[in-house]
Write an enzyme that holds these catalytic residues in place. Structure first.
Site, PDB file in Angstrom:
ATOM      1  N   SER A 160       1.238  -1.161  -0.055  1.00 34.06           N
ATOM      2  CA  SER A 160       0.038  -0.379  -0.190  1.00 34.06           C
ATOM      3  C   SER A 160       0.970   1.351  -0.500  1.00 34.06           C
ATOM      4  O   SER A 160       1.771   1.290  -1.047  1.00 34.06           O
ATOM      5  CB  SER A 160      -0.725   0.392   1.017  1.00 34.06           C
ATOM      6  OG  SER A 160      -2.010   0.809   0.904  1.00 34.06           O
ATOM      7  N   ASP A 319     -10.177  -3.021  -4.616  1.00 31.23           N
ATOM      8  CA  ASP A 319      -9.062  -2.603  -3.825  1.00 31.23           C
ATOM      9  C   ASP A 319      -9.246  -1.067  -4.874  1.00 31.23           C
ATOM     10  O   ASP A 319      -9.107  -1.011  -6.572  1.00 31.23           O
ATOM     11  CB  ASP A 319      -7.797  -2.656  -4.324  1.00 31.23           C
ATOM     12  CG  ASP A 319      -6.857  -2.063  -3.528  1.00 31.23           C
ATOM     13  OD1 ASP A 319      -7.268  -0.623  -3.290  1.00 31.23           O
ATOM     14  OD2 ASP A 319      -5.426  -2.519  -4.632  1.00 31.23           O
ATOM     15  N   HIS A 349      -8.349  -4.657  -0.658  1.00 31.90           N
ATOM     16  CA  HIS A 349      -6.455  -4.352  -0.373  1.00 31.90           C
ATOM     17  C   HIS A 349      -6.693  -4.908   1.230  1.00 31.90           C
ATOM     18  O   HIS A 349      -7.268  -4.403   2.250  1.00 31.90           O
ATOM     19  CB  HIS A 349      -7.248  -2.454  -0.348  1.00 31.90           C
ATOM     20  CG  HIS A 349      -5.645  -2.292  -0.192  1.00 31.90           C
ATOM     21  ND1 HIS A 349      -5.419  -1.848  -1.155  1.00 31.90           N
ATOM     22  CD2 HIS A 349      -5.140  -1.384   0.984  1.00 31.90           C
ATOM     23  CE1 HIS A 349      -4.694  -1.046  -0.737  1.00 31.90           C
ATOM     24  NE2 HIS A 349      -4.305  -0.888   0.552  1.00 31.90           N
TER      25      HIS A 349
END
Length: 379
Positions: A160, A319, A349
């Site tokens: 991320s 995501d 995610h």
């Protein structure tokens, strides 16, 4: 699995919205408290030695095998950067601790896990600069020798926001005239790659998807740059680009860089550009950060991509950041970079974090195993 993730998101996010609404505590402050639940004290065990260090004033955890390295067979190394939207997270969270130990044991490697400073008290570029200083220090030949690391077998990775930092640092190292040691590989796990267009198909398709709805991702972006809530509102409306940053929109044109299967039914429309006489972000100078490739690694020209190392990109269908990763894959391949792209149709995610009971998901272990296998073959 998706229902479990949705339940967890609702449990975690609704109290935060309420607290901000009634003014009890800043949204990020509440979310930060939630991340503390996952924190552990990383301890050495029979196979893994864990040492707490400070590199250039930044806290790091160094994981390494307990047995001494053979002088003729130096170890591999992975610099790991945790996720959390630049506002949350820690190298000391149990999923990161487990991942580091797995890499040490399966690759006989050293893992340097970095606890960079977080926004909102530390806005861009401070978190990035923390990581860059740590990387520069670790990649010095005398430091690598101290940890018995082979200078030609080092990777950087992150998930991320950590993937964003990993990509940015890898790019910037290539421009550093003082640098002698470079990364052999980079692993970008559902990375954040650009802040210019926050209405890509995946942002639209997954705008309400746990664990990272569009509102939360936009909040992370705005908090990374400033505490001024006007930027959050402009980013939510996708009207945060200035005439200056608009010149870089060509690098995030998803109609050109996304394969048709990811475009779905959506039609491309370029983000609105506020003119000089409007109430635009650039009046506050924020466009400089938004357009900075250290914050948005997707914004570099093609000429800055061809020298990048072998790259692993993990993306998930559910995501908002899916298209960021896919666009980077397209651009890297066009530039001639060796890229492995693993896309998980049932992924969401943050899925790799779900390796700890009671959220011990099969997909998290599959993602982890596949990534570590890639490192085994390419590092």
């Amino acid at each position: 699995m998706e229902n479990n993730a949705h339940r967890l998101f609702l449990q975690n996010s609704q109290p935060c919205d309420f607290c901000e609404l009634v003014g009890l505590q800043h949204y990020m402050g509440v979310m930060y408290l939630i991340t503390l639940i996952e924190k552990v004290v990383p301890l050495s065990d029979e196979q893994v030695l864990v040492i707490e260090e400070s590199f250039e004033g930044v806290d790091v955890l160094v994981y390494q095998p307990q047995h001494k390295a053979d002088a003729s067979d130096l170890r591999r190394a992975v610099v790991y950067l945790h996720g959390g939207g630049w506002c949350l997270g820690s190298a000391r969270m149990s999923p990161y601790d487990l991942l580091a130990r797995k890499i040490v044991k399966e690759l006989n490697a050293v893992v340097l896990s970095v606890d960079y400073r977080l926004a909102p008290p530390h806005h861009f570029p401070e978190p990035y600069e923390d990581v860059y200083r740590v990387v520069k220090r670790f990649l010095q030949k005398e430091i690598l020798a101290q940890y018995s690391v082979h200078p030609g077998r080092i990777a950087v990775s992150g998930d991320s926001a950590g993937g964003n930092l990993a990509a940015a640092v890898t790019q910037q190292l290539l421009n550093d005239p003082e640098q002698q040691v470079y990364f052999k590989a980079q692993g970008l796990l559902y990375p954040v790659m650009q802040a210019l267009d926050l209405k890509t198909p995946s942002y639209q398709q997954n705008q309400d998807m746990p664990l990272l709805p569009r509102t939360l991702m936009v909040r992370f972006w705005s908090q990374y740059f400033t505490s001024d809530k006007k930027l959050f509102k402009e980013m939510m409306a996708n009207t945060h680009n200035s005439p200056e940053s608009s010149t870089l929109l060509k690098f995030v044109n998803w109609s050109a860089f996304l394969p048709e299967r990811y475009q779905n039914q959506y039609n491309y429309s370029a983000p609105v550009v506020m003119q000089a006489d409007g109430k635009a972000v650039h009046k506050r100078g924020q466009w400089r950060s938004i357009a900075d490739p250290r914050a948005s690694p997707l914004l570099v020209p093609d000429s800055a991509l061809h020298a990048l190392p072998k790259t692993y990109v993990l993306t998930c269908e559910f995501d908002v950041l899916r298209d960021d990763g896919v666009m980077y894959v397209t651009r890297l391949r066009t530039a001639g970079v060796d890229v492995t792209h693993q896309h998980y149709e049932g992924g969401f995610h943050g899925a790799m974090m779900f390796t700890v009971w009671p959220t011990d998901f099969l997909i998290a272990h599959l993602m982890t195993d596949n990534f570590v296998s890639w490192l085994q073959l390419n590092l």
